[in-house]
Design a protein around this motif. Sequence first.
Motif, short mmCIF file in Angstrom:
data_model
loop_
_atom_site.label_atom_id
_atom_site.label_comp_id
_atom_site.label_asym_id
_atom_site.label_seq_id
_atom_site.Cartn_x
_atom_site.Cartn_y
_atom_site.Cartn_z
N ASP A 31 4.07 22.41 5.71
CA ASP A 31 4.24 22.35 7.16
C ASP A 31 4.75 20.98 7.60
O ASP A 31 4.84 20.71 8.79
N GLU A 32 5.09 20.13 6.65
CA GLU A 32 5.65 18.81 6.95
C GLU A 32 6.83 18.54 6.03
O GLU A 32 6.70 17.79 5.05
N ALA A 33 7.96 19.14 6.34
CA ALA A 33 9.17 18.96 5.53
C ALA A 33 10.29 18.44 6.43
O ALA A 33 10.22 18.58 7.65
N TRP A 34 11.29 17.84 5.81
CA TRP A 34 12.43 17.38 6.60
C TRP A 34 13.70 17.40 5.76
O TRP A 34 13.68 17.37 4.54
N THR A 35 14.81 17.49 6.48
CA THR A 35 16.14 17.38 5.90
C THR A 35 16.95 16.48 6.84
O THR A 35 16.39 15.91 7.76
N THR A 36 18.23 16.38 6.59
CA THR A 36 19.07 15.57 7.48
C THR A 36 20.11 16.45 8.17
O THR A 36 20.48 17.51 7.67
N GLY A 37 20.57 15.98 9.30
CA GLY A 37 21.56 16.68 10.11
C GLY A 37 21.42 16.18 11.54
O GLY A 37 20.92 15.08 11.77
N THR A 38 21.82 17.02 12.49
CA THR A 38 21.65 16.71 13.91
C THR A 38 21.14 17.96 14.59
O THR A 38 21.75 19.03 14.45
N LEU A 39 20.04 17.85 15.31
CA LEU A 39 19.41 18.99 15.98
C LEU A 39 19.75 18.96 17.47
O LEU A 39 19.71 17.90 18.10
N TYR A 40 20.08 20.13 18.00
CA TYR A 40 20.47 20.26 19.41
C TYR A 40 19.66 21.35 20.09
O TYR A 40 19.32 22.36 19.47
N ASP A 41 19.42 21.16 21.36
CA ASP A 41 18.89 22.20 22.23
C ASP A 41 20.09 22.96 22.77
O ASP A 41 21.03 22.36 23.28
N THR A 42 20.07 24.28 22.63
CA THR A 42 21.18 25.10 23.12
C THR A 42 21.04 25.44 24.60
O THR A 42 21.97 25.96 25.20
N GLY A 43 19.85 25.20 25.17
CA GLY A 43 19.59 25.61 26.54
C GLY A 43 19.29 27.09 26.66
O GLY A 43 19.12 27.61 27.76
N LEU A 44 19.19 27.77 25.52
CA LEU A 44 18.93 29.21 25.49
C LEU A 44 17.55 29.53 24.93
O LEU A 44 17.27 30.67 24.58
N GLY A 45 16.70 28.51 24.81
CA GLY A 45 15.35 28.73 24.31
C GLY A 45 15.20 28.54 22.81
O GLY A 45 14.15 28.84 22.26
N TYR A 46 16.24 28.06 22.17
CA TYR A 46 16.17 27.81 20.73
C TYR A 46 17.11 26.67 20.37
O TYR A 46 18.08 26.40 21.07
N PRO A 47 16.80 25.98 19.25
CA PRO A 47 17.66 24.88 18.82
C PRO A 47 18.74 25.37 17.86
O PRO A 47 18.71 26.51 17.40
N ALA A 48 19.65 24.47 17.57
CA ALA A 48 20.67 24.72 16.55
C ALA A 48 20.85 23.45 15.74
O ALA A 48 20.84 22.34 16.29
N LEU A 49 21.00 23.62 14.45
CA LEU A 49 21.14 22.51 13.53
C LEU A 49 22.60 22.37 13.13
O LEU A 49 23.24 23.34 12.72
N LEU A 50 23.11 21.16 13.29
CA LEU A 50 24.46 20.82 12.86
C LEU A 50 24.32 20.11 11.53
O LEU A 50 23.53 19.17 11.39
#
Length: 130
Positions: A31-50
């Motif tokens: 429950d504590e993992a990470w990767t790299t990228g850029t995380l965005y809020d879509t404004g639609l109730g969910y995020p998206a990872l670039l």
Amino acid sequence: MKVLHHVFVYGTLRKGEVNHHFLTSANLLSDEAWTTGTLYDTGLGYPALLEKGTDHIYGEIYEVDDEVLASLDVLEGYEVDGSENLYERKKILLNNDNEHTEAFTYYISPQNENMLLTKIESGDWKQHNK
């Protein structure tokens, strides 16, 4: 024999989030993992990872069977070799508890990058969404 897959979730599939019910039969590995990228809020109730970026993106790793992975693909708008995918599923390297592991995750498809409204500076959807 069941085939099992590791999946990294960073948004609405995490514990306490609206789509976590898709993972009720899955085994939580970290429950504590990470990767790299850029995380965005879509404004639609969910995020998206670039995929591009060097920010730490935080989430959880689950072990799922083919059936659960197929249901996640539907949720994420992903089809193998699909040209209209909302997200692309890729195997990535993750960090957790001083270990490295591989898991699938879902990145926003290039044709949908216009959905990336607000960068989530913390890299953590749950913290951003409080």
